[in-house]
Each structure stands twice: as structure tokens, then as C-alpha cells.
Design a protein around this motif. Sequence first.
Motif, PDB file in Angstrom:
ATOM      1  N   LYS A 119     -15.771 -59.352  -4.348  1.00  0.00           N
ATOM      2  CA  LYS A 119     -15.869 -60.717  -3.851  1.00  0.00           C
ATOM      3  C   LYS A 119     -14.513 -61.080  -3.275  1.00  0.00           C
ATOM      4  N   TYR A 120     -14.491 -61.255  -1.982  1.00  0.00           N
ATOM      5  CA  TYR A 120     -13.234 -61.552  -1.311  1.00  0.00           C
ATOM      6  C   TYR A 120     -12.999 -63.056  -1.232  1.00  0.00           C
ATOM      7  N   ASP A 121     -11.723 -63.443  -1.132  1.00  0.00           N
ATOM      8  CA  ASP A 121     -11.368 -64.867  -1.072  1.00  0.00           C
ATOM      9  C   ASP A 121     -11.293 -65.368   0.368  1.00  0.00           C
ATOM     10  N   CYS A 122     -11.847 -66.543   0.588  1.00  0.00           N
ATOM     11  CA  CYS A 122     -11.696 -67.229   1.873  1.00  0.00           C
ATOM     12  C   CYS A 122     -10.699 -68.360   1.630  1.00  0.00           C
ATOM     13  N   ILE A 123      -9.600 -68.345   2.365  1.00  0.00           N
ATOM     14  CA  ILE A 123      -8.517 -69.295   2.119  1.00  0.00           C
ATOM     15  C   ILE A 123      -8.684 -70.533   3.012  1.00  0.00           C
ATOM     16  N   LEU A 124      -9.068 -71.646   2.377  1.00  0.00           N
ATOM     17  CA  LEU A 124      -9.290 -72.893   3.111  1.00  0.00           C
ATOM     18  C   LEU A 124      -8.362 -74.018   2.643  1.00  0.00           C
ATOM     19  N   LYS A 125      -7.603 -73.746   1.554  1.00  0.00           N
ATOM     20  CA  LYS A 125      -6.698 -74.765   1.021  1.00  0.00           C
ATOM     21  C   LYS A 125      -5.283 -74.208   0.928  1.00  0.00           C
ATOM     22  N   GLU A 126      -4.321 -75.082   1.154  1.00  0.00           N
ATOM     23  CA  GLU A 126      -2.913 -74.662   1.147  1.00  0.00           C
ATOM     24  C   GLU A 126      -2.498 -74.090  -0.201  1.00  0.00           C
TER      25      GLU A 126
ATOM     26  N   GLY B 203     -10.729 -75.137   8.999  1.00  0.00           N
ATOM     27  CA  GLY B 203      -9.895 -74.292   8.142  1.00  0.00           C
ATOM     28  C   GLY B 203      -8.510 -74.906   8.077  1.00  0.00           C
ATOM     29  N   LEU B 204      -7.542 -74.132   7.633  1.00  0.00           N
ATOM     30  CA  LEU B 204      -6.166 -74.613   7.612  1.00  0.00           C
ATOM     31  C   LEU B 204      -5.611 -74.655   9.031  1.00  0.00           C
ATOM     32  N   LYS B 205      -4.599 -75.483   9.247  1.00  0.00           N
ATOM     33  CA  LYS B 205      -3.977 -75.566  10.576  1.00  0.00           C
ATOM     34  C   LYS B 205      -3.233 -74.260  10.867  1.00  0.00           C
ATOM     35  N   LYS B 206      -3.445 -73.753  12.058  1.00  0.00           N
ATOM     36  CA  LYS B 206      -2.859 -72.470  12.463  1.00  0.00           C
ATOM     37  C   LYS B 206      -1.328 -72.471  12.348  1.00  0.00           C
ATOM     38  N   ASP B 207      -0.687 -73.531  12.813  1.00  0.00           N
ATOM     39  CA  ASP B 207       0.784 -73.605  12.773  1.00  0.00           C
ATOM     40  C   ASP B 207       1.321 -73.527  11.347  1.00  0.00           C
ATOM     41  N   LEU B 208       0.630 -74.190  10.437  1.00  0.00           N
ATOM     42  CA  LEU B 208       1.032 -74.188   9.026  1.00  0.00           C
ATOM     43  C   LEU B 208       0.957 -72.766   8.465  1.00  0.00           C
ATOM     44  N   VAL B 209      -0.166 -72.077   8.733  1.00  0.00           N
ATOM     45  CA  VAL B 209      -0.366 -70.718   8.207  1.00  0.00           C
ATOM     46  C   VAL B 209       0.677 -69.765   8.793  1.00  0.00           C
ATOM     47  N   LEU B 210       0.882 -69.824  10.105  1.00  0.00           N
ATOM     48  CA  LEU B 210       1.843 -68.923  10.748  1.00  0.00           C
ATOM     49  C   LEU B 210       3.259 -69.125  10.192  1.00  0.00           C
ATOM     50  N   LYS B 211       3.601 -70.380   9.963  1.00  0.00           N
ATOM     51  CA  LYS B 211       4.925 -70.695   9.395  1.00  0.00           C
ATOM     52  C   LYS B 211       5.065 -70.093   7.993  1.00  0.00           C
TER      53      LYS B 211
END
Length: 200
Positions: free
Chosen positions: A2-9, A64-72
Motif C-alpha cells: 500500500k503506497y502513500d499518496c502525499i496530499l498534506k504538508e 494536491g500540494l502546491k508545486k512550488d512548495l514541494v519543489l522547495k
Amino acid sequence: KKYDCILKEKDLNKWLKILEEKTVIAVDTETSSLDPLEAELVGISFSYEPNKACYIPLGHKEKGLKKDLVLKKIKNLLEDPSVKKVGQNMKFDFIVLKQNGIEVNPIEDTMLISYTLDAGSNRHNMDTLSEIHLGHKTITFKELVGSGKNKLNFSDIDVAKATEYAAEDADITLRLYENLKERLDEEKLNKVYEYFEKPM
């Protein structure tokens, strides 16, 4: 699995904490195009041990999460010289991430290791390598997005299905690396891989 889907910071932070402590992780990008210079980053997956993988959706129709936040947040990990980043056809992911301001280093490539070991014996795509070396049939890209005029863009794919596919890619890539690296050491082909295949 069961893989995790990351939707929260907070879930992303938890995953990054684990990944930052590892010496080898697998990384895989999902994009809008097969041309890395034109491709939009739709999502990214990571794995750090068999069955432990996650997918971070960045450009799906669903929120989903904001792309800029994840990339940072992932930049330090992907540029950390003490953590090896393994990919299948890593050149593609390297270019896609570079287009997004991240210089992945250091890198390992399961496709190139396979080619070093078995140049003319078989194809070196992940689906083939997974069946040969792991006895596992992967979810194929075609099964997921379809073909012809009904073919979907990866961003149209339901996030749960995208997670199953993308996280499996990272999981299988890491398993292949562990399997093939052992053979590379045994067959003393490290120099061929490091000095000829990887720089090209």
C-alpha cells in the motif's frame, strides 16, 4: 503493498525526514510529455526500501500540494551529495527536475546498469527488467492512460490510480538497483558503468 499518496504538508515532512536519513533512494517523475525539455511535472515518487514508496501529485486535475512548495522542500534532498538518487532512464528525470530548478546529484541509473551487464540480451525498459529480475509484472503506462484517440494525459488520471502506478515505479527501480548492483560488483563491471556508460 500500500503506497502513500502525499496530499498534506505534514505527510511530506514525515517522508522527507525518513528519506534524508537514507544513503540510497529511488526517484521517478511523471510528466505531461516524453520530451523532457517540454514536459510539465505532474508528480514525483520516492522509495527507500521494498514496498515503501510514495507519490506526490503536483499537476493533476484533483487538488494536491502546491508545486512550488514541494519543489522547495525536496530540493535539498535531491541535491544532497550523501544520498544516491536512483532512477530508470535517469537522464529524463534529471532534465525534467533541472528545468524545475533542481540539480539532482549524485545519480545512478538502472537502465544503464542493465545495459552494462546484458547489452544485447534483452530490452532494458523497466517492465522487461522487472519481469526478468524480480518476477513481477508492473502496471504499464499504456494500461493506465490508454492509447489512440482515447489516450489520457497523466494529469487526467485519478490520483489513487496514479499513486499505484508511480509509486510502484520507484519501488521497482530501487529493487532493480539492489539486484543489479550486486551483479555489477560480482562481475567487476563497475568501471565500465562509471567511466563509459554513466558519463554518456
